[in-house]
Design a protein around this motif. Structure first.
Motif, PDB file in Angstrom:
ATOM      1  N   LEU A  68      89.584 -27.791   7.229  1.00 17.06           N
ATOM      2  CA  LEU A  68      88.487 -28.744   7.018  1.00 17.06           C
ATOM      3  C   LEU A  68      88.695 -29.543   5.740  1.00 17.06           C
ATOM      4  O   LEU A  68      89.126 -29.010   4.725  1.00 17.06           O
ATOM      5  CB  LEU A  68      87.148 -27.990   6.913  1.00 17.06           C
ATOM      6  CG  LEU A  68      86.570 -27.445   8.197  1.00 17.06           C
ATOM      7  CD1 LEU A  68      85.346 -26.593   7.893  1.00 17.06           C
ATOM      8  CD2 LEU A  68      86.207 -28.567   9.153  1.00 17.06           C
ATOM      9  N   ASN A  69      88.385 -30.825   5.812  1.00 15.21           N
ATOM     10  CA  ASN A  69      88.385 -31.687   4.637  1.00 15.21           C
ATOM     11  C   ASN A  69      86.999 -31.580   4.013  1.00 15.21           C
ATOM     12  O   ASN A  69      86.044 -32.196   4.500  1.00 15.21           O
ATOM     13  CB  ASN A  69      88.703 -33.131   5.025  1.00 15.21           C
ATOM     14  CG  ASN A  69      88.627 -34.090   3.863  1.00 15.21           C
ATOM     15  OD1 ASN A  69      88.224 -33.723   2.756  1.00 15.21           O
ATOM     16  ND2 ASN A  69      89.006 -35.330   4.109  1.00 15.21           N
ATOM     17  N   MET A  70      86.882 -30.820   2.938  1.00 13.74           N
ATOM     18  CA  MET A  70      85.569 -30.533   2.356  1.00 13.74           C
ATOM     19  C   MET A  70      84.958 -31.726   1.618  1.00 13.74           C
ATOM     20  O   MET A  70      83.848 -31.626   1.119  1.00 13.74           O
ATOM     21  CB  MET A  70      85.646 -29.303   1.456  1.00 13.74           C
ATOM     22  CG  MET A  70      86.005 -28.018   2.215  1.00 13.74           C
ATOM     23  SD  MET A  70      85.017 -27.732   3.705  1.00 13.74           S
ATOM     24  CE  MET A  70      83.442 -27.322   2.965  1.00 13.74           C
ATOM     25  N   ASP A  71      85.662 -32.853   1.570  1.00 18.03           N
ATOM     26  CA  ASP A  71      85.093 -34.069   0.997  1.00 18.03           C
ATOM     27  C   ASP A  71      84.160 -34.765   1.989  1.00 18.03           C
ATOM     28  O   ASP A  71      83.431 -35.676   1.617  1.00 18.03           O
ATOM     29  CB  ASP A  71      86.200 -35.037   0.575  1.00 18.03           C
ATOM     30  CG  ASP A  71      87.026 -34.495  -0.578  1.00 18.03           C
ATOM     31  OD1 ASP A  71      86.481 -33.700  -1.371  1.00 18.03           O
ATOM     32  OD2 ASP A  71      88.216 -34.850  -0.674  1.00 18.03           O
ATOM     33  N   LYS A  73      80.966 -34.648   4.480  1.00 17.90           N
ATOM     34  CA  LYS A  73      79.729 -33.860   4.601  1.00 17.90           C
ATOM     35  C   LYS A  73      79.718 -33.001   5.855  1.00 17.90           C
ATOM     36  O   LYS A  73      79.343 -31.835   5.818  1.00 17.90           O
ATOM     37  CB  LYS A  73      78.494 -34.768   4.582  1.00 17.90           C
ATOM     38  CG  LYS A  73      77.205 -33.958   4.641  1.00 17.90           C
ATOM     39  CD  LYS A  73      75.986 -34.819   4.872  1.00 17.90           C
ATOM     40  CE  LYS A  73      74.703 -34.034   4.906  1.00 17.90           C
ATOM     41  NZ  LYS A  73      74.668 -32.823   5.648  1.00 17.90           N
ATOM     42  N   SER A  75      82.041 -31.585   7.336  1.00 19.72           N
ATOM     43  CA  SER A  75      82.906 -30.421   7.166  1.00 19.72           C
ATOM     44  C   SER A  75      82.161 -29.252   6.538  1.00 19.72           C
ATOM     45  O   SER A  75      82.404 -28.097   6.876  1.00 19.72           O
ATOM     46  CB  SER A  75      84.125 -30.770   6.310  1.00 19.72           C
ATOM     47  OG  SER A  75      84.958 -31.670   6.993  1.00 19.72           O
ATOM     48  N   LYS A  76      81.248 -29.563   5.637  1.00 25.95           N
ATOM     49  CA  LYS A  76      80.456 -28.499   5.013  1.00 25.95           C
ATOM     50  C   LYS A  76      79.587 -27.809   6.062  1.00 25.95           C
ATOM     51  O   LYS A  76      79.443 -26.583   6.050  1.00 25.95           O
ATOM     52  CB  LYS A  76      79.630 -29.060   3.862  1.00 25.95           C
ATOM     53  CG  LYS A  76      80.514 -29.530   2.714  1.00 25.95           C
ATOM     54  CD  LYS A  76      79.724 -30.200   1.610  1.00 25.95           C
ATOM     55  CE  LYS A  76      80.697 -30.565   0.495  1.00 25.95           C
ATOM     56  NZ  LYS A  76      80.697 -31.913   0.108  1.00 25.95           N
ATOM     57  N   ASP A  77      79.018 -28.587   6.964  1.00 24.05           N
ATOM     58  CA  ASP A  77      78.204 -28.020   8.040  1.00 24.05           C
ATOM     59  C   ASP A  77      79.073 -27.196   8.992  1.00 24.05           C
ATOM     60  O   ASP A  77      78.668 -26.114   9.433  1.00 24.05           O
ATOM     61  CB  ASP A  77      77.490 -29.123   8.813  1.00 24.05           C
ATOM     62  CG  ASP A  77      76.490 -29.893   7.954  1.00 24.05           C
ATOM     63  OD1 ASP A  77      76.004 -29.334   6.951  1.00 24.05           O
ATOM     64  OD2 ASP A  77      76.218 -31.068   8.287  1.00 24.05           O
ATOM     65  N   MET A  79      81.842 -25.712   8.216  1.00 28.94           N
ATOM     66  CA  MET A  79      82.267 -24.497   7.517  1.00 28.94           C
ATOM     67  C   MET A  79      81.228 -23.396   7.678  1.00 28.94           C
ATOM     68  O   MET A  79      81.572 -22.228   7.913  1.00 28.94           O
ATOM     69  CB  MET A  79      82.523 -24.783   6.036  1.00 28.94           C
ATOM     70  CG  MET A  79      82.947 -23.553   5.249  1.00 28.94           C
ATOM     71  SD  MET A  79      84.504 -22.813   5.820  1.00 28.94           S
ATOM     72  CE  MET A  79      85.656 -23.816   4.899  1.00 28.94           C
ATOM     73  N   VAL A  80      79.964 -23.752   7.553  1.00 26.15           N
ATOM     74  CA  VAL A  80      78.891 -22.765   7.737  1.00 26.15           C
ATOM     75  C   VAL A  80      78.953 -22.188   9.156  1.00 26.15           C
ATOM     76  O   VAL A  80      78.844 -20.972   9.344  1.00 26.15           O
ATOM     77  CB  VAL A  80      77.510 -23.406   7.444  1.00 26.15           C
ATOM     78  CG1 VAL A  80      76.376 -22.463   7.821  1.00 26.15           C
ATOM     79  CG2 VAL A  80      77.414 -23.804   5.980  1.00 26.15           C
ATOM     80  N   ASP A  83      82.124 -20.003   9.570  1.00 26.18           N
ATOM     81  CA  ASP A  83      81.957 -18.744   8.840  1.00 26.18           C
ATOM     82  C   ASP A  83      81.078 -17.788   9.645  1.00 26.18           C
ATOM     83  O   ASP A  83      81.387 -16.597   9.768  1.00 26.18           O
ATOM     84  CB  ASP A  83      81.357 -19.005   7.454  1.00 26.18           C
ATOM     85  CG  ASP A  83      81.201 -17.734   6.655  1.00 26.18           C
ATOM     86  OD1 ASP A  83      82.217 -17.036   6.417  1.00 26.18           O
ATOM     87  OD2 ASP A  83      80.053 -17.417   6.264  1.00 26.18           O
TER      88      ASP A  83
END
Length: 133
Positions: A68-71, A73, A75-77, A79-80, A83
């Motif tokens: 994921l490219n954490m830059d 937004k 990608s942050k969702d 990632m959750v 996980d």
């Protein structure tokens, strides 16, 4: 002299020539396949096969997490979500719990279908912008 398996050669060629989007789709499909195999192994009481397939499904989810490219937004969702799926796969493996696998399978199916639709929309967009529509 070893003979090449034509199906295996086809699969290797498909992976080598796939776009990044198509590779992601293949990974989602692989994850679903390993979950299905694990469910069957649980039903048959085959602990070794269950563990082997769930580890493969976990590896695929981890691959999504590390790429994921954490830059971005979204990608942050994601990632959750990844996980959560990873933790649930571990729990399903420890408990041999079919209901957890069905839950994870539902989420992965949704992600796969969304990804598949995005690929199709992208292809349509490329086709229409290239003047061939």
């Amino acid at each position: 002299m070893a003979m090449n398996n034509p199906y295996q050669s086809y699969q290797q060629n498909a992976v080598k020539t796939a776009s990044p989007g198509e590779l992601s789709l293949m990974l989602y499909n692989g994850c679903l396949k390993f979950i299905t195999f694990a469910k069957k192994a649980i039903q048959e009481g085959n602990i070794e096969e269950k563990n082997k397939n769930l580890l493969k499904a976990q590896d695929i989810i981890r691959e999504f997490m590390v790429t994921l490219n954490m830059d971005v937004k979204m990608s942050k969702d994601l990632m959750v979500m990844y996980d959560y799926l990873h933790r649930r796969l571990i729990e399903a493996n420890m408990k041999s719990d079919l209901s957890i696998l069905e839950e994870v399978e539902g989420f992965v199916t949704e992600l796969r279908n969304t990804w598949k639709e995005a690929i199709q929309l992208n292809r349509q967009s490329q086709f229409t912008t290239s003047g061939q529509a």
